[in-house]
Scaffold this motif. Structure first.
Motif, PDB file in Angstrom:
ATOM      1  N   UNK A   1       0.682  -1.231  -0.058  1.00 22.63           N
ATOM      2  CA  UNK A   1      -0.069  -0.091  -0.103  1.00 22.63           C
ATOM      3  C   UNK A   1       0.780   1.403   0.096  1.00 22.63           C
ATOM      4  N   UNK A   2       0.375   2.166  -0.606  1.00 19.08           N
ATOM      5  CA  UNK A   2       1.149   3.531  -0.505  1.00 19.08           C
ATOM      6  C   UNK A   2       0.117   4.753   0.074  1.00 19.08           C
ATOM      7  N   UNK A   3       0.667   5.071   0.992  1.00 20.97           N
ATOM      8  CA  UNK A   3      -0.174   6.056   1.860  1.00 20.97           C
ATOM      9  C   UNK A   3       0.254   7.592   1.159  1.00 20.97           C
TER      10      UNK A   3
ATOM     11  N   UNK B   1       0.431  13.264  -2.442  1.00 17.15           N
ATOM     12  CA  UNK B   1       1.718  13.091  -2.450  1.00 17.15           C
ATOM     13  C   UNK B   1       1.861  12.049  -1.686  1.00 17.15           C
ATOM     14  N   UNK B   2       2.599  10.992  -2.170  1.00 16.25           N
ATOM     15  CA  UNK B   2       2.890   9.708  -1.438  1.00 16.25           C
ATOM     16  C   UNK B   2       4.295   9.757  -0.398  1.00 16.25           C
ATOM     17  N   UNK B   3       3.755   9.483   0.920  1.00 14.11           N
ATOM     18  CA  UNK B   3       4.528   9.601   2.065  1.00 14.11           C
ATOM     19  C   UNK B   3       4.967   8.444   2.658  1.00 14.11           C
ATOM     20  N   UNK B   4       4.286   7.318   2.606  1.00 17.48           N
ATOM     21  CA  UNK B   4       4.790   6.205   3.108  1.00 17.48           C
ATOM     22  C   UNK B   4       4.264   4.871   2.298  1.00 17.48           C
TER      23      UNK B   4
ATOM     24  N   UNK C   1       8.307   4.325  -5.710  1.00 12.77           N
ATOM     25  CA  UNK C   1       6.912   4.604  -5.570  1.00 12.77           C
ATOM     26  C   UNK C   1       6.822   5.745  -4.888  1.00 12.77           C
ATOM     27  N   UNK C   2       7.990   6.097  -3.853  1.00  9.09           N
ATOM     28  CA  UNK C   2       7.613   7.336  -3.284  1.00  9.09           C
ATOM     29  C   UNK C   2       8.093   8.635  -3.883  1.00  9.09           C
ATOM     30  N   UNK C   3       8.896   8.586  -5.002  1.00  7.94           N
ATOM     31  CA  UNK C   3       9.159   9.708  -5.747  1.00  7.94           C
ATOM     32  C   UNK C   3      10.456  10.431  -5.064  1.00  7.94           C
TER      33      UNK C   3
ATOM     34  N   UNK D   1       8.368   5.298   6.212  1.00  2.75           N
ATOM     35  CA  UNK D   1       7.790   6.610   5.910  1.00  2.75           C
ATOM     36  C   UNK D   1       9.116   7.457   5.574  1.00  2.75           C
ATOM     37  N   UNK D   2       8.680   8.586   4.830  1.00  2.10           N
ATOM     38  CA  UNK D   2       9.858   9.608   4.340  1.00  2.10           C
ATOM     39  C   UNK D   2      10.261  10.374   5.367  1.00  2.10           C
ATOM     40  N   UNK D   3      11.545  10.349   5.449  1.00  6.20           N
ATOM     41  CA  UNK D   3      12.408  10.906   6.616  1.00  6.20           C
ATOM     42  C   UNK D   3      12.259  12.121   6.685  1.00  6.20           C
ATOM     43  N   UNK D   4      12.066  13.000   5.398  1.00  6.74           N
ATOM     44  CA  UNK D   4      11.923  14.371   4.970  1.00  6.74           C
ATOM     45  C   UNK D   4      10.820  14.876   5.113  1.00  6.74           C
ATOM     46  N   UNK D   5       9.632  14.033   5.639  1.00  8.71           N
ATOM     47  CA  UNK D   5       8.365  14.660   5.666  1.00  8.71           C
ATOM     48  C   UNK D   5       7.841  14.149   6.926  1.00  8.71           C
TER      49      UNK D   5
END
Length: 231
Positions: free
Chosen positions: A123-125, A130-133, A187-189, A218-222
């Motif tokens: 799953x993409x959250x 915007x994909x974040x996880x 997937x997360x860009x 989870x994206x560390x930058x977000x």
């Protein structure tokens, strides 16, 4: 202790951009170098760290901009509730759903016997589109029929409790940081190697029986991880 020049410039850029709205353009490297009396190389290094920290973001051919604020990751609430409480619009995209034989790791986490099957959801959250996880969910048995309801943003925990007598009473989260691999980067860009916050969650049902094992990257930058407990 001698402080590196780029670190001083980094803090100066933070002060310069404090209070600016997300999407506001940051002065060009040449202008910042002149303003702070340093080289463009030093400015470039400072900006690179601020991008990695999630304070700034680069747009190819357009420049550097103030990034959106990081979302707080509160492990005690769901992703959707977490996002909405902070003014974001949550979303979910089911990348894949299949029933398969449980691997050794999954059998251990869910206390299954060899040969037993699990449903694996990828799953993409998203937040505001915007994909974040990126999540990989493992559930015992064949529950692939949940795919469409998940895509429609139905609550997984609510469905497990109401429809399958698999209500989750307790969760255990194990958190670590990892570099982003090429698959998740696509997937997360984001860039390969970018830091991710990886949360391994085991969900326990009645009597302490494990009914869910999920890996959420989870994206560390977000994201910022926040935990509050009563002692």
């Amino acid at each position: 202790m001698k402080v590196p020049k780029y670190y001083l410039v980094k803090n100066q850029i933070i002060e310069l951009t404090a209070g600016l709205e997300p999407g506001t353009a940051v002065p060009a490297e040449r202008e910042l170098a002149e303003r702070f009396g340093t080289s463009r190389t030093t400015v470039r290094q400072a900006i690179a760290e601020l991008v990695a920290d999630g304070r700034l973001e680069r747009a190819q051919g357009r420049g550097t901009f103030v990034a959106s604020p990081k979302m707080l990751l509160l492990p005690q609430v769901s992703f959707s509730s977490n996002a909405m409480s902070q003014g974001w619009r949550p979303g979910r995209v089911v990348v894949s759903a299949r029933c398969e034989g449980a691997s050794g790791v999954v059998r251990e986490k869910l206390r299954l016997e060899e040969g037993e099957q699990v449903t694996r959801f990828e799953v993409l959250r998203t937040v505001d589109g915007e994909p974040l996880a990126h999540e990989t969910v493992h559930l015992p048995g064949d529950l692939t029929e949940l795919s469409e309801r998940l895509e429609a943003q139905d609550s997984l925990y609510r469905m497990l409790g109401a429809d399958y007598d698999m209500g989750i009473r307790e969760v255990e989260d194990v958190v670590e940081t990892i570099p982003c691999d090429p698959v998740r980067a696509d997937l997360l860009g984001v860039s390969t190697g970018q830091p991710l916050l990886l949360v391994h969650r085991t969900g326990f049902g009645e009597g302490g029986r494990p009914v869910e094992w999920t890996e959420s990257a989870f994206r560390g930058d977000r994201y910022r991880f926040v935990s509050r407990r009563t002692l």
